[in-house]
Design a protein around this motif. Structure first.
Motif, PDB file in Angstrom:
ATOM      1  N   ARG A 114       2.908  31.428  30.006  1.00 13.73           N
ATOM      2  CA  ARG A 114       2.550  31.553  28.589  1.00 13.73           C
ATOM      3  C   ARG A 114       1.640  33.011  28.624  1.00 13.73           C
ATOM      4  O   ARG A 114       1.184  33.546  29.747  1.00 13.73           O
ATOM      5  CB  ARG A 114       1.709  30.676  27.881  1.00 13.73           C
ATOM      6  N   THR A 115       1.295  33.277  27.298  1.00 15.96           N
ATOM      7  CA  THR A 115       0.669  34.452  27.192  1.00 15.96           C
ATOM      8  C   THR A 115      -0.855  34.269  26.667  1.00 15.96           C
ATOM      9  O   THR A 115      -1.044  33.316  25.907  1.00 15.96           O
ATOM     10  CB  THR A 115       1.242  35.482  26.185  1.00 15.96           C
ATOM     11  N   ALA A 117       1.631  11.999  23.407  1.00 14.79           N
ATOM     12  CA  ALA A 117       2.942  11.923  24.307  1.00 14.79           C
ATOM     13  C   ALA A 117       3.643  10.555  24.066  1.00 14.79           C
ATOM     14  O   ALA A 117       3.087   9.762  23.552  1.00 14.79           O
ATOM     15  CB  ALA A 117       1.949  11.798  25.643  1.00 14.79           C
ATOM     16  N   GLN A 148       8.153  32.706  33.475  1.00 14.37           N
ATOM     17  CA  GLN A 148       7.061  32.938  32.433  1.00 14.37           C
ATOM     18  C   GLN A 148       6.270  31.749  32.256  1.00 14.37           C
ATOM     19  O   GLN A 148       7.016  30.498  31.808  1.00 14.37           O
ATOM     20  CB  GLN A 148       7.517  33.588  31.213  1.00 14.37           C
ATOM     21  N   THR A 180       2.205   7.472  35.535  1.00 18.27           N
ATOM     22  CA  THR A 180       2.057   8.694  34.465  1.00 18.27           C
ATOM     23  C   THR A 180       1.695   8.243  32.931  1.00 18.27           C
ATOM     24  O   THR A 180       2.730   7.739  32.370  1.00 18.27           O
ATOM     25  CB  THR A 180       3.040   9.484  34.574  1.00 18.27           C
ATOM     26  N   GLN A 182       2.856  27.884  20.980  1.00 15.76           N
ATOM     27  CA  GLN A 182       3.527  29.151  21.561  1.00 15.76           C
ATOM     28  C   GLN A 182       4.798  29.008  22.412  1.00 15.76           C
ATOM     29  O   GLN A 182       4.754  27.887  23.260  1.00 15.76           O
ATOM     30  CB  GLN A 182       2.292  29.799  22.537  1.00 15.76           C
ATOM     31  N   GLY A 196       0.083   9.008  29.297  1.00 18.62           N
ATOM     32  CA  GLY A 196      -0.643   9.767  28.145  1.00 18.62           C
ATOM     33  C   GLY A 196      -1.021  11.210  28.735  1.00 18.62           C
ATOM     34  O   GLY A 196      -1.922  11.697  28.597  1.00 18.62           O
ATOM     35  N   ARG A 197       0.072  11.978  29.174  1.00 19.97           N
ATOM     36  CA  ARG A 197      -0.056  13.450  29.389  1.00 19.97           C
ATOM     37  C   ARG A 197       0.445  14.033  28.272  1.00 19.97           C
ATOM     38  O   ARG A 197       1.749  13.726  27.989  1.00 19.97           O
ATOM     39  CB  ARG A 197       0.340  13.908  30.516  1.00 19.97           C
ATOM     40  N   PRO A 198       0.055  15.031  27.502  1.00 25.43           N
ATOM     41  CA  PRO A 198       0.496  15.842  26.426  1.00 25.43           C
ATOM     42  C   PRO A 198       1.546  16.471  26.852  1.00 25.43           C
ATOM     43  O   PRO A 198       2.564  16.939  26.393  1.00 25.43           O
ATOM     44  CB  PRO A 198      -0.544  16.407  25.709  1.00 25.43           C
TER      45      PRO A 198
END
Lengths: 250, 250
Positions: free
Chosen positions: A95-96, B236, A93, A246, B93, A248-250
């Motif tokens: 997300r929605t 991050a 899954q 890599t 979420q 500063g990727r949230p």
DNA sequence: ACAAAAGTGTTCTTGATACACCCATGG
DNA sequence: CCATGGGTGTATCAAGAACACTTTTGT
């Protein structure tokens, strides 16, 4: 609060009429990836009707009254690809997506899934799988609905998951070379990796892969035959295999 | 495929009657955490009606026809806590739970959220917030519905997020000491951390925290006053701050 | 003086990076 | 024999772990 009514907080709607509200449709949408010939590909279907007639969209469909979203996702995946019981197939899954306007016809809440398909088996066409096709991830125009965003989220998730899980083997056939495994990483991440270091890293993680004793395979017609490996029992990757540069990727 | 009908795959239900199916109710459930006095606490409501009357449950409620699940979650959070516009409040979420039997009355699909509440502001009681209360995470008996599982998933997610994001500051008041920040990590993870190393790690991450120039605070009545910090702009955490003895988590 | 909490420094070890180099096979 | 891809070794550097030590406050 799960209770639709009579909830202990006073904010839930009063009464207990199942049909009191405009109904929500609940669907699943699938972002199915595979790595073939060094390219990242996505399973898409072409829409026949409005809205978005002629556009490509993620495969998916309704969640039926007696099944969970997960069961619906597996069912849809089998229906679209014509394949059942693919070993090593991974589906999770994502997300929605529930914005009110995302389908112009009615209120549709969709539970999105990301799936990793191993190379090779039965791309499309055969059987009842209408017109599901593999398209190159880099050559995908605007999709129907909010599927561009779903696909982007799924891609980010898959890329991140490769870092700290052994999931990359789900992109590979049952037996694969380390070069093929590395190509999975390079294709999904879009960056080249150092072969010796990649090799060490993979082999140093217990349970990531296990060698098939005597087997070997010629990869590109030329070169030294490569040893074959199978997926091991491990699922997590400690320490992780990080994407290069890599920041500063949230 | 988002389309409820006339989808290009032949598997979607025929016709276009919004009311043709047993309707799905779509709700949100909130796992709201806070760290207070060195303990991890969760916001719960006591159920008044069957099923599960008298049991504790996660706060939540219906997604209304004109709002997204995210909007519903923010609204419910405000209603349950009586607080609006809490600075630094984090809500995200988690995943969607859709097993057919999870509510015995009807088909309820719930989008679960995890929220981090800073210490202090208005625990419960006041205003229209019925009987929402903070309970110790360790002393929570079986909850209503499948909320035990949702809460466990939320706890795992929050713990994991502390590793690679700057999210821990969402548990803290606007100004906090490094000891308090460390206590957040130790409380959520349930493991002690080495103070000098923690300190170095936090300060070495640009934008994680920034010092409040002259300020200082006495923490436990005794000891040297600690410098105060504010949350920085970063989200991050590279490289991550890993839980000790982390082996084989998927 | 002592306890408690904040803050600094140092050593050791691990893991990542960037290479150079050798091996086997097809054309 | 050379291009191509598989496989091994090694030096260098950055980051984490463990722990000794100093500083500042209250009692």
């Amino acid at each position: 609060m799960t209770a639709p009514v009579g909830a202990s907080n006073g904010n839930a709607p009063e009464g207990y009429d199942k049909y009191a509200y405009e109904p929500f449709a609940v669907t699943v949408d699938l972002a199915v990836f595979t790595v073939r010939a060094g390219t990242l590909q996505v399973l898409l279907v072409e829409r026949g009707q409005e809205p978005y007639a002629g556009r490509w969209a993620l495969p998916g469909g309704f969640v039926l009254p007696d099944e969970s979203a997960e069961e619906a996702a597996w069912r849809e995946l089998a229906e679209e690809t014509g394949v059942t019981d693919v070993p090593g197939l991974h589906l999770e899954q994502l997300r929605t997506y529930s914005e009110p306007g995302r389908d112009p016809r009615m209120r549709v809440v969709t539970v999105a899934f990301a799936a990793l398909f191993p190379d090779a088996p039965v791309p499309h066409g055969g059987g009842d799988a209408a017109q599901a096709q593999w398209l190159r991830f880099n050559a995908i125009g605007p999709l129907a609905f909010d599927h561009d965003r779903i696909l982007a989220d799924a891609h980010e998730r898959v890329g991140a998951k490769l870092e700290y899980t052994c999931l990359a083997t789900s992109f590979c056939p049952p037996e694969f070379t380390l070069g093929e495994l590395q190509q999975v990483y390079e294709t999904v991440w879009g960056t080249p990796l150092d072969r010796p270091n990649f090799r060490r890293k993979v082999l140093a993680t217990p349970g990531f892969v296990e060698q098939v004793p005597g087997a070997a395979r010629l990869t590109g017609g030329r070169g030294k035959p490569a040893a074959l490996y199978r997926a091991g029992g491990a699922t997590a990757l400690h320490p992780p295999l990080l994407r290069p540069t890599t920041e500063g990727r949230p």
